[in-house]
Design an enzyme around this catalytic site. Structure first.
Site, short mmCIF file in Angstrom:
data_model
loop_
_atom_site.label_atom_id
_atom_site.label_comp_id
_atom_site.label_asym_id
_atom_site.label_seq_id
_atom_site.Cartn_x
_atom_site.Cartn_y
_atom_site.Cartn_z
N LYS A 72 166.10 91.73 -125.11
CA LYS A 72 165.43 91.32 -123.89
C LYS A 72 165.97 92.13 -122.71
CE LYS A 72 162.69 88.08 -125.42
NZ LYS A 72 161.23 88.11 -125.25
N ASP A 84 162.13 94.36 -125.04
CA ASP A 84 161.02 93.51 -124.60
C ASP A 84 161.24 93.15 -123.14
OD1 ASP A 84 158.97 91.73 -124.26
OD2 ASP A 84 159.71 90.25 -125.68
N GLU A 124 158.23 96.82 -125.55
CA GLU A 124 157.28 95.71 -125.67
C GLU A 124 156.92 95.16 -124.30
OE1 GLU A 124 157.10 91.22 -127.60
OE2 GLU A 124 158.24 92.79 -128.64
N ASP A 160 152.18 92.40 -126.16
CA ASP A 160 152.35 91.01 -126.59
C ASP A 160 151.50 90.11 -125.70
OD1 ASP A 160 153.13 88.44 -127.22
OD2 ASP A 160 155.21 88.67 -126.60
N LYS A 181 151.32 86.58 -132.47
CA LYS A 181 152.03 85.33 -132.66
C LYS A 181 151.05 84.25 -133.08
CE LYS A 181 155.56 86.61 -129.28
NZ LYS A 181 156.23 86.30 -127.99
#
Length: 321
Positions: A109, A137, A164, A187, A211
């Protein structure tokens, strides 16, 4: 989607749990989810608290699907997973990675509010010292210029597998993709979009992160994956073991799986609703998960929080198609 499923039956089968987390993630230290003990298995409804009913309804659909409809048969028994490293200090990275034995890929992250690019670089380099393949991400946290600068800084000491969701919008993703050499993954631009294929049609991504929960269930996710002509990574939405199991089944149904999946986030919880399955050589089995009633009882949310989730299900249920 609802078929013959009745709201009253869903509410009778509903369990609300509060899962304590090892580190702060997405700004929370306790993850609440509602689980449905259905005739076909356990389903999960875990829309984050800030989502209103129209968006949260997408998350209720997979919970009802898994509880009342058999999931498809897999044709892949083991799923490679990545380690997930929250926005921790570089000194804490080794401890986090220790919860993902055998993982050959790590998702880190970055762009955390209140932190700097130097913090991100230090964290990523600490991960590189342990894991060979690193992806980052940003959760849409950068501007285009920030993303271009970050790509340069984060690749100074080694490559990145991909960035991401570096920016919020599809045009921004496309601009970043034109200006950097690092592949771009989408995403939020897929799971929060009215048209989940728009980002691909616009040439704004090299990789699609899918997801199960926000896309409406395993069957829907697989239908979307079948229309995407770029590689797919199946990831979790900070799911409990039940939601992770649905993601593992979805990954097991894909014809191709060139990247490790973000389905190892169970290691972020101190306690979960089922006995943790430890990855072996960086792989988890592609199988649905049944919650443990004793764990459900021990992790039960406070009565007022249970009622909050009941009212949320009541608001979302009529919106299911």
């Amino acid at each position: 989607m609802r078929g013959v499923v009745e709201l009253s039956d869903v509410l009778e089968r509903l369990h609300v749990v509060a899962l304590p987390m090892r580190v702060r993630f997405r700004g929370i230290t306790v993850r609440e989810v509602a689980l449905i003990d259905g005739p076909a298995g356990w389903g999960e409804f875990g829309a984050f608290g800030e989502y209103d009913a129209p968006e949260a309804a997408h998350w209720l659909a997979p919970g009802i699907e898994a509880a009342y409809r058999p999931l498809p048969a897999v044709h892949r028994d083991l799923i490679p997973i990545n380690a997930t490293v929250p926005a921790v200090a570089a000194a804490d990275v080794a401890d986090v990675l220790g919860r993902f034995p055998g993982a050959r890929t790590a998702k880190v992250k970055v762009a955390e509010p209140g932190q700097s690019l130097a913090d991100d670089v230090a964290r990523v380099n600490a991960v590189r010292a342990v894991v060979a393949t690193v992806r980052v991400d940003a959760n849409g946290g950068w501007t285009v210029e920030d993303a271009v600068a970050a790509a340069e800084a984060l690749t100074a000491d080694g490559p990145l597998e991909y960035l991401e969701q570096p920016c919020k919008t599809v045009p921004e993703l496309a601009e970043v993709r034109r200006r950097v050499d690092v592949p771009v993954a989408a995403d939020e631009s897929i799971r929060k979009a009215d048209d989940p294929l728009h980002v691909v049609r616009c040439g704004a991504a090299d990789v699609a992160v899918l997801k199960v929960a926000p896309l409406g269930g395993v069957h829907t996710m697989l239908a979307i994956a079948g229309q995407i002509d770029i590689p797919v990574v199946v990831s979790s939405a900070l799911d409990s073991a039940v939601g992770i199991g649905a993601g593992l089944v979805a990954a097991g149904c894909l014809p191709d799986l060139p990247y490790a999946c973000g389905l190892g986030t169970g290691g972020l919880f101190i306690e979960d609703v089922a006995e943790p399955v430890t990855p072996v050589d960086g792989y988890l089995p592609a199988a649905a998960v049944r919650a443990d009633p004793a764990r459900i009882a021990a992790l039960a949310a406070a009565p007022e929080r249970r009622q909050w989730w009941i009212e949320r299900v009541r608001a979302c249920f009529p919106l299911l198609s």
